[in-house]
Design a protein around this motif. Structure first.
Motif: not given
Length: 163
Positions: A42-47, A95-109, A137-142
């Motif tokens: 899941i973490t690799n997919m998010s990356k 419209v934009y050139v993006p730069e994103l840095s993100s990471h999961y703080e919690e993953v539950e399966v 931002s904070k986010y939640l993925n299912i």
């Protein structure tokens, strides 16, 4: 045959039936779920999604979503399906050139379902010039395990931390 012998024979037969049933159940039981491997996948997919975002690759981002995925971006109507996901991100990349840095703080399966809660920082640099837009931002993925064992996002929701 004595009464004791009959009773003993019946007792042994019951145990043989019980042990045979137990052995058969063990042979058909599904393998134990490896939560650590699922979290890593899941973490690799998010990356991979983040890398696609940084490469302005809307089709690659959409590939990590299920066919009926729900995208809930701040201030927008919910987008339903891969096409809506791709269109949303393409509208940003046009419209934009993006730069994103993100990471999961919690993953539950839990079985074939999971969620990931995370933090993101996005910088959008206007293609036509102008000041960059920076937000956190904070986010939640299912997520749902697919028939091939991979994980895809079914729901993606986030909101900004800035007032």
């Amino acid at each position: 045959m004595t009464e004791y012998s009959k009773s003993l024979e019946k007792y042994i037969m019951q145990w043989i039936v019980y042990l045979t049933a137990l052995q058969m159940a063990a042979c058909t039981a599904e393998p134990a779920q490896n939560i650590e491997e699922d979290i890593e996948a899941i973490t690799n997919m998010s990356k991979a999604r983040a890398e696609a975002f940084n490469n302005s690759n809307a089709p690659e981002i959409a590939a990590h979503f299920t066919e009926d995925a729900v995208l809930m971006a701040p201030g927008k109507e919910a987008g339903i399906g891969k096409e809506a996901v791709q269109a949303y991100y393409q509208s940003i990349f046009d419209v934009y050139v993006p730069e994103l840095s993100s990471h999961y703080e919690e993953v539950e399966v839990s079985g074939d379902m999971a969620y990931g809660r995370g933090f993101a920082e996005v910088t959008l640099i206007p293609r036509e010039g102008g000041a960059p837009i920076v937000s956190t931002s904070k986010y939640l993925n299912i997520l749902k395990r697919q028939s091939d064992g991979s994980w895809k996002t079914t729901h993606d929701v986030w909101n900004g931390n800035e007032p």
